[in-house]
Write an enzyme that holds these catalytic residues in place. Structure first.
Site, PDB file in Angstrom:
ATOM      1  N   CYS A  87       0.815  -1.222   0.000  1.00 15.09           N
ATOM      2  CA  CYS A  87       0.000   0.000   0.000  1.00 15.09           C
ATOM      3  C   CYS A  87       0.852   1.277   0.000  1.00 15.09           C
ATOM      4  O   CYS A  87       0.370   2.331  -0.437  1.00 15.09           O
ATOM      5  CB  CYS A  87      -0.908   0.033   1.230  1.00 15.09           C
ATOM      6  SG  CYS A  87      -1.977  -1.384   1.433  1.00 15.09           S
ATOM      7  N   ILE A  88       2.068   1.211   0.503  1.00 13.35           N
ATOM      8  CA  ILE A  88       2.864   2.436   0.629  1.00 13.35           C
ATOM      9  C   ILE A  88       3.944   2.542  -0.440  1.00 13.35           C
ATOM     10  O   ILE A  88       4.777   3.458  -0.396  1.00 13.35           O
ATOM     11  CB  ILE A  88       3.502   2.563   2.031  1.00 13.35           C
ATOM     12  CG1 ILE A  88       4.553   1.485   2.288  1.00 13.35           C
ATOM     13  CG2 ILE A  88       2.415   2.535   3.113  1.00 13.35           C
ATOM     14  CD1 ILE A  88       5.360   1.725   3.567  1.00 13.35           C
TER      15      ILE A  88
END
Length: 344
Positions: free
Chosen positions: A335-336
């Site tokens: 996600c990052i």
């Protein structure tokens, strides 16, 4: 001109990240802020063993970013400044695609805070896709689809995984049908077949989730292989969902007509945190060049999960990073991060 999105296992020139700068990503105290900074930086440093990293940082956090990012790196970690609301580069950044002449482009989706969630802000984040594309020096392929990078997954050969609860979310694309989304995926990322899941994991469908991102549910480490989040404890609400996913994919084929080999990767044994049922997932990993950056949770299942990743990504070094501080804020390592593909 046609476009396709390479598989995440393709070669990468760079990994893009964002640094936590405000709100729940930082937390309410300086101790919580430092925990967030340490964890984001640990992912960046682990990734730098395999691939150069660029981190987008709000001006107010520049000193903190340099302090945390500047040690123990193999490839350069570059800091560039742009104002941010949040720190989930997979979702706010562009998706890099290649045209039929072998030239790189960046798809700039419309970001509206995961379906205009009441708790989200996106005044700054809605511009990050274009900012990253400009920093990378590649043309922008505009899309009017409200979408995030964590909401779909590709195998590089035209197979796409998506969830109805995201792309067909009334808060994102209230007037679109599956066929509409499939057509836009075909135009922008080269989709030939979209495999629809009804929703994501239980926690991710609650108030502070994304409404069902696929990147904590399933991934395709190679064409014809699908990695499934396997919740083995029947007490957890994701147990039945995991069973149904295995059944669904055993009956599915890729865009090329190849049956799937279903590989189950265990969910951690921990079931709950202070907020309720967890959505901790080893599916949410980053593949980059010769490495795999994997979520770990100080859990008995960590070793088995790493072993599974080693099996489905042969020849790559699997590096675990404790992702509990990420999940406490709403996501994981995939996600990052956002990959920029290498083009010849």
């Amino acid at each position: 001109m046609t476009f396709h999105m390479p598989a995440e296992t393709a070669a990468h020139d760079r990994i893009w990240m964002a640094f936590p700068s405000s709100g729940y990503a930082l937390g309410d105290t300086e101790d919580e802020a430092e925990a967030a900074r340490r964890t984001w930086a640990a992912v960046a440093r682990a990734t730098s063993e395999f691939t150069p990293v660029t981190v987008v940082v709000s001006t107010s956090q520049t000193d903190h970013a340099h302090r945390h990012l500047g040690e123990g790196i193999s490839h350069p970690i570059t800091v560039v400044n742009a104002e941010l609301d949040d720190a989930w580069m997979r979702d706010i950044g562009p998706s890099f695609v290649v045209d039929d002449n072998g030239k790189l482009h960046a798809v700039d989706w419309v970001f509206n805070g995961w379906g205009a969630q009441e708790w989200a802000t996106w005044d700054h984040d809605q511009h990050i896709g274009r900012f990253v594309a400009n920093q990378a020096g590649v043309p922008i392929l505009d899309s009017q689809l409200r979408n995030e990078g964590g909401g779909f997954h590709v195998d590089g050969q035209g197979t796409v995984l998506a969830t109805r609860s995201v792309q067909l979310d009334p808060g994102r694309n209230p007037d679109l049908t599956e066929a509409d989304v499939e057509a836009e995926f075909a135009r922008t990322i080269g989709a030939k077949k979209v495999i629809w899941l009804d929703h994501g994991l239980y926690r991710d469908n609650q108030t502070f989730g994304t409404r069902g991102h696929v990147d904590i549910v399933a991934a395709m480490p190679s064409p014809g292989v699908v990695l499934i989040h396997d919740q083995r404890n029947p007490e957890h609400p994701d147990f039945e969902f995991s069973q149904s996913l295995k059944t669904q994919f055993r009956a599915e084929t890729t865009a090329e007509g190849q049956p799937f080999e279903v590989v189950a990767i265990p969910a951690p044994e921990v079931l709950r945190d202070d907020e309720g049922w967890v959505d901790y997932s080893y599916v949410n990993h980053l593949v980059t060049n010769d490495g795999v950056i994997a979520c770990t949770f100080d859990d008995p299942m960590d070793a088995e999960a790493v072993s599974v990743l080693e099996q489905v990504y042969p020849g790559r070094k699997v590096v675990g990073v404790d992702a509990r501080e990420l999940y406490a804020r709403g996501g994981g390592i995939h996600c990052i991060t956002q990959q920029q593909a290498t083009v010849s």
